[in-house]
Enzyme design. Sequence first.
Site, PDB file in Angstrom:
ATOM      1  N   HIS A  88       4.830  -4.620  10.763  1.00  0.00           N
ATOM      2  CA  HIS A  88       5.224  -3.909  11.995  1.00  0.00           C
ATOM      3  C   HIS A  88       5.327  -4.857  13.180  1.00  0.00           C
ATOM      4  O   HIS A  88       4.596  -5.843  13.262  1.00  0.00           O
ATOM      5  CB  HIS A  88       4.189  -2.827  12.357  1.00  0.00           C
ATOM      6  CG  HIS A  88       4.179  -1.651  11.442  1.00  0.00           C
ATOM      7  ND1 HIS A  88       5.009  -0.573  11.608  1.00  0.00           N
ATOM      8  CD2 HIS A  88       3.426  -1.383  10.351  1.00  0.00           C
ATOM      9  CE1 HIS A  88       4.765   0.325  10.646  1.00  0.00           C
ATOM     10  NE2 HIS A  88       3.807  -0.142   9.870  1.00  0.00           N
TER      11      HIS A  88
ATOM     12  N   HIS B  10       1.490   3.926   1.861  1.00  0.00           N
ATOM     13  CA  HIS B  10       2.104   4.687   2.956  1.00  0.00           C
ATOM     14  C   HIS B  10       3.626   4.737   2.835  1.00  0.00           C
ATOM     15  O   HIS B  10       4.265   3.772   2.439  1.00  0.00           O
ATOM     16  CB  HIS B  10       1.692   4.103   4.314  1.00  0.00           C
ATOM     17  CG  HIS B  10       0.284   4.458   4.691  1.00  0.00           C
ATOM     18  ND1 HIS B  10      -0.444   3.748   5.613  1.00  0.00           N
ATOM     19  CD2 HIS B  10      -0.521   5.459   4.274  1.00  0.00           C
ATOM     20  CE1 HIS B  10      -1.647   4.302   5.748  1.00  0.00           C
ATOM     21  NE2 HIS B  10      -1.713   5.336   4.936  1.00  0.00           N
TER      22      HIS B  10
ATOM     23  N   ASP C 248       6.062   4.674   4.922  1.00  0.00           N
ATOM     24  CA  ASP C 248       6.933   3.722   5.635  1.00  0.00           C
ATOM     25  C   ASP C 248       6.995   2.363   4.923  1.00  0.00           C
ATOM     26  O   ASP C 248       7.732   1.476   5.346  1.00  0.00           O
ATOM     27  CB  ASP C 248       6.510   3.569   7.114  1.00  0.00           C
ATOM     28  CG  ASP C 248       5.107   3.012   7.297  1.00  0.00           C
ATOM     29  OD1 ASP C 248       4.159   3.528   6.681  1.00  0.00           O
ATOM     30  OD2 ASP C 248       4.958   2.039   8.071  1.00  0.00           O
ATOM     31  N   HIS C 249       6.244   2.231   3.814  1.00  0.00           N
ATOM     32  CA  HIS C 249       6.272   0.996   3.021  1.00  0.00           C
ATOM     33  C   HIS C 249       6.838   1.212   1.616  1.00  0.00           C
ATOM     34  O   HIS C 249       7.127   0.254   0.912  1.00  0.00           O
ATOM     35  CB  HIS C 249       4.858   0.404   2.911  1.00  0.00           C
ATOM     36  CG  HIS C 249       4.269   0.090   4.254  1.00  0.00           C
ATOM     37  ND1 HIS C 249       4.105  -1.186   4.713  1.00  0.00           N
ATOM     38  CD2 HIS C 249       3.863   0.907   5.255  1.00  0.00           C
ATOM     39  CE1 HIS C 249       3.604  -1.151   5.947  1.00  0.00           C
ATOM     40  NE2 HIS C 249       3.450   0.115   6.289  1.00  0.00           N
TER      41      HIS C 249
ATOM     42  N   HIS D  17       0.853  -1.205   0.000  1.00  0.00           N
ATOM     43  CA  HIS D  17       0.000   0.000   0.000  1.00  0.00           C
ATOM     44  C   HIS D  17       0.875   1.237   0.000  1.00  0.00           C
ATOM     45  O   HIS D  17       2.088   1.155   0.186  1.00  0.00           O
ATOM     46  CB  HIS D  17      -0.993  -0.012   1.166  1.00  0.00           C
ATOM     47  CG  HIS D  17      -0.382   0.134   2.533  1.00  0.00           C
ATOM     48  ND1 HIS D  17       0.432  -0.812   3.094  1.00  0.00           N
ATOM     49  CD2 HIS D  17      -0.481   1.133   3.460  1.00  0.00           C
ATOM     50  CE1 HIS D  17       0.813  -0.420   4.305  1.00  0.00           C
ATOM     51  NE2 HIS D  17       0.280   0.766   4.540  1.00  0.00           N
TER      52      HIS D  17
ATOM     53  N   HIS E 230      -7.426  -0.376   5.663  1.00  0.00           N
ATOM     54  CA  HIS E 230      -6.354   0.487   6.189  1.00  0.00           C
ATOM     55  C   HIS E 230      -6.110   1.621   5.191  1.00  0.00           C
ATOM     56  O   HIS E 230      -6.105   2.793   5.546  1.00  0.00           O
ATOM     57  CB  HIS E 230      -5.100  -0.355   6.393  1.00  0.00           C
ATOM     58  CG  HIS E 230      -3.895   0.418   6.825  1.00  0.00           C
ATOM     59  ND1 HIS E 230      -3.773   0.988   8.067  1.00  0.00           N
ATOM     60  CD2 HIS E 230      -2.743   0.705   6.171  1.00  0.00           C
ATOM     61  CE1 HIS E 230      -2.595   1.605   8.153  1.00  0.00           C
ATOM     62  NE2 HIS E 230      -1.956   1.446   7.028  1.00  0.00           N
TER      63      HIS E 230
ATOM     64  N   ASP F  69      -0.084  -3.685   6.416  1.00  0.00           N
ATOM     65  CA  ASP F  69      -0.710  -3.140   7.627  1.00  0.00           C
ATOM     66  C   ASP F  69      -2.180  -3.558   7.732  1.00  0.00           C
ATOM     67  O   ASP F  69      -2.995  -2.820   8.285  1.00  0.00           O
ATOM     68  CB  ASP F  69      -0.640  -1.605   7.632  1.00  0.00           C
ATOM     69  CG  ASP F  69       0.764  -1.082   7.854  1.00  0.00           C
ATOM     70  OD1 ASP F  69       1.679  -1.889   8.106  1.00  0.00           O
ATOM     71  OD2 ASP F  69       0.943   0.150   7.771  1.00  0.00           O
TER      72      ASP F  69
END
Length: 254
Positions: free
Chosen positions: A166, A55, A57-58, A53, A109, A128
């Site tokens: 995570h 975001h 942090d990915h 996805h 999410h 996530d």
Amino acid sequence: MMTISPINAFSDNYIWLIERGQQAFVVDPGEPDPVLTRLAERGLELAGILITHHHFDHTGAVQVLQEKTGCDTWGPASSPAGIFDHTVTEGDRASVLGESFEVLEVPGHTLDHIAYFCSAQSALFCGDTLFVGGCGRVFEGTTAQMRASLEKLSALPTDTRIYCAHEYTLGNLAFAQMVEPDNVALSTFVAACQDKRARDVPTVPSVLEGELSYNPFLRWSSAAIRQTLIDAGRLRDDSPDGVFSAVREWKNQA
Ligand code: ZN
Ligand code: FE
């Protein structure tokens, strides 16, 4: 032989490294440096990147890794993260170092969220969406969408290993014990995870069979969880979506 191992990123992200021979894939690289370091240490060539996805942090390392290695990228078709070499939707397959990874759409999410399931390795890369003992916050979709996505993942073979993005496990499990205090599978699992974290060992991957027994976000049919919600005055709608929403809302506030 294919092996899967975590690369730590930021404070609690796992970038999953998939290796076979001298070739590698990474899943959800948020940071380039830890990936480049690991590739160099192990003498690996990066062949591809899988994204779940949009975001940051990915996805934060996609451009740098692509420029440095020329690897291919796979990601959701309708993603704000940009154009991937291979955009994939429900039922598509990505060829990863000789294995077939099936794409599952799991909105909730984020709306673009997908997961990759490799039946030959019994491995699910779910970003996530499903966490060990928890699930992602519902940022873009509805709670009904999120529950449907989790229900889809619940139907995979019970020996599926859950490679989420995570290390949120201990916090998730503390909450799980609040909503289902008498769950024996849960207390046994908590002890095992506390022991791992004390030794700085990842709690990820877990196994789907375990998640079904202790993860409150897959247990909308649990009489004990419904009773906790009723006692707390939090169950407004006694349906699977209602139970799931009430648990998700409570966790957001906890
Ligand atoms: Zn996310
Ligand atoms: Fe994340």
